[in-house]
Design a protein around this motif. Structure first.
Motif, mmCIF file in Angstrom:
data_model
loop_
_atom_site.group_PDB
_atom_site.id
_atom_site.type_symbol
_atom_site.label_atom_id
_atom_site.label_comp_id
_atom_site.label_asym_id
_atom_site.label_seq_id
_atom_site.Cartn_x
_atom_site.Cartn_y
_atom_site.Cartn_z
ATOM 1 N N GLN A 1 15.385 -7.567 44.592
ATOM 2 C CA GLN A 1 14.925 -6.291 45.129
ATOM 3 C C GLN A 1 14.879 -5.213 44.054
ATOM 4 N N LEU A 2 15.789 -5.303 43.094
ATOM 5 C CA LEU A 2 15.822 -4.328 42.000
ATOM 6 C C LEU A 2 14.952 -4.749 40.820
ATOM 7 N N GLY A 3 14.191 -5.818 40.997
ATOM 8 C CA GLY A 3 13.269 -6.239 39.942
ATOM 9 C C GLY A 3 13.959 -6.670 38.667
ATOM 10 N N LEU A 4 15.183 -7.199 38.767
ATOM 11 C CA LEU A 4 15.916 -7.559 37.559
ATOM 12 C C LEU A 4 15.340 -8.784 36.866
ATOM 13 N N ASP A 5 14.405 -9.484 37.500
ATOM 14 C CA ASP A 5 13.691 -10.560 36.819
ATOM 15 C C ASP A 5 12.857 -10.005 35.666
ATOM 16 N N ARG A 6 12.387 -8.755 35.787
ATOM 17 C CA ARG A 6 11.609 -8.126 34.714
ATOM 18 C C ARG A 6 12.443 -7.955 33.451
ATOM 19 N N LEU A 7 13.766 -7.838 33.625
ATOM 20 C CA LEU A 7 14.668 -7.662 32.494
ATOM 21 C C LEU A 7 15.302 -8.981 32.056
ATOM 22 N N ALA A 8 14.944 -10.084 32.735
ATOM 23 C CA ALA A 8 15.590 -11.384 32.487
ATOM 24 C C ALA A 8 17.102 -11.232 32.599
ATOM 25 N N ALA A 9 17.550 -10.525 33.648
ATOM 26 C CA ALA A 9 18.956 -10.136 33.777
ATOM 27 C C ALA A 9 19.785 -11.100 34.614
ATOM 28 N N TYR A 10 19.179 -12.179 35.098
ATOM 29 C CA TYR A 10 19.962 -13.166 35.837
ATOM 30 C C TYR A 10 19.338 -14.541 35.647
ATOM 31 N N SER A 11 20.148 -15.558 35.910
ATOM 32 C CA SER A 11 19.700 -16.940 35.755
ATOM 33 C C SER A 11 19.769 -17.658 37.096
ATOM 34 N N VAL A 12 18.772 -18.487 37.371
ATOM 35 C CA VAL A 12 18.807 -19.318 38.575
ATOM 36 C C VAL A 12 19.110 -20.771 38.217
ATOM 37 N N LYS A 13 19.422 -21.030 36.952
ATOM 38 C CA LYS A 13 19.658 -22.394 36.494
ATOM 39 C C LYS A 13 21.121 -22.651 36.105
ATOM 40 N N LYS A 14 21.876 -21.580 35.813
ATOM 41 C CA LYS A 14 23.261 -21.778 35.392
ATOM 42 C C LYS A 14 24.132 -22.147 36.579
ATOM 43 N N GLY A 15 25.389 -22.463 36.300
ATOM 44 C CA GLY A 15 26.321 -22.850 37.344
ATOM 45 C C GLY A 15 26.758 -21.698 38.224
ATOM 46 N N CYS A 16 27.826 -21.937 38.954
ATOM 47 C CA CYS A 16 28.264 -21.015 39.991
ATOM 48 C C CYS A 16 28.764 -19.691 39.423
ATOM 49 N N TYR A 17 28.427 -18.610 40.087
ATOM 50 C CA TYR A 17 28.957 -17.279 39.832
ATOM 51 C C TYR A 17 28.882 -16.509 41.140
ATOM 52 N N PRO A 18 29.598 -15.421 41.310
ATOM 53 C CA PRO A 18 29.546 -14.699 42.577
ATOM 54 C C PRO A 18 28.109 -14.325 42.953
ATOM 55 N N GLY A 19 27.699 -14.688 44.167
ATOM 56 C CA GLY A 19 26.357 -14.364 44.644
ATOM 57 C C GLY A 19 25.283 -15.339 44.229
#
Length: 285
Positions: free
Chosen positions: A186-204
């Protein structure tokens, strides 16, 4: 764009609210990998990335620059403050890991609206007297950041200009009331490459991955130019109906969470005419 901003912002200025959090020790990278949404081990020494810390429900608590000085030292540049509270909460998850979490109050954060001397992209530069230089802009809007250098405090006008440059680049700046409200998508953080959908577990992580792979994101970030001053939490209306909300604001500029599919027609915030403006690309690291 930068030519219009530069005359009112000459040289480096210490940025209000910005704080630096230090994670040091042999387990610093492993600890950060388990807590934050981006992939820390893949980050090379002497480089930085955008990252975010989420609740278990996948809502954004903090957005920050994660600087990997070396394998045993990470710095988190928290532009909206809250570093002390973040450190206190993070310490609850240390358990037996060998990591020390502390506020790096010896590293003031200063910014300038010009290209860095040595840092480039995600690569940091070590300057004289231990100052760390970071490239926090792009060709269309060059900006530099110094950690650990003395500079005059930004005036209110200069602080507003810097904050508006953040919004133009699509960097959400969250006041306390806007934390735990939004997902990274929702905050468009994909534009900043600010999160990963491939790494292991983390909160959320489960919420983030499910939204990504099932394509359930229905809202994202838009830059708004308003004919009046706006504030975080203000509603965005179209034809008298509420369609979204302001997540970040700086004067007459705002980042709002709006539907991905938006009908044509004038927008309003606080009854003032509002237009969607193009975001400046190039801040992803």
């Amino acid at each position: 764009m930068s030519d219009n901003l530069a005359p009112a912002f000459n040289g480096f200025r210490t940025l209000p609210h910005a704080q630096v959090l230090s994670l040091s020790g042999p387990d610093a990278v492993a600890f950060a990998q388990a807590q934050f949404a981006n992939d820390v081990p893949s980050l090379a020494d002497g480089h930085w990335q955008w990252s975010t810390w989420l609740t278990a429900k996948g809502r954004v608590l903090s957005i920050f620059q994660l600087v990997r000085v070396d394998a045993g030292r990470l710095l988190l540049v928290c532009h909206d403050g809250g570093a002390e509270a973040m450190a206190e909460q993070l310490r609850r998850f240390v358990f037996r890991r060998k990591v020390v979490i502390s506020l790096a109050d010896n590293l003031p954060v200063s910014g300038a609206l010009h290209a860095p001397v040595s840092a480039q992209g995600a690569a940091i530069a070590q300057l004289d007297e231990g100052v760390i230089e970071l490239d926090v802009g792009c060709a269309a809007l060059p900006r530099s950041l110094h950690l650990g250098a003395a500079a005059d405090a930004a005036s209110d006008a200069e602080a507003l200009i810097w904050r508006q440059s953040d919004l133009r680049l699509g960097l959400p700046r969250l006041v306390e009331a806007q934390r735990e409200q939004w997902t990274p998508q929702q905050l468009g953080l994909d534009r900043l490459a600010a999160y990963s959908v491939k790494k292991g577990c983390y909160p959320g992580q489960e919420i983030v991955a499910r939204t990504h792979f099932l394509g359930k994101a229905k809202r994202s970030l838009a830059l708004l130019e308003c004919d009046g001053v706006v504030a975080p939490g203000d509603g965005v209306e179209q034809a008298g109906a509420a369609i979204g909300s302001v997540a970040s604001a700086a004067g007459n500029l705002a980042l709002a969470v709006l539907p991905l599919e938006l009908a044509e027609g004038e927008l309003q915030v606080r009854a003032a005419a509002t237009r969607i403006a193009p975001l400046v690309d190039g801040l992803a690291r």
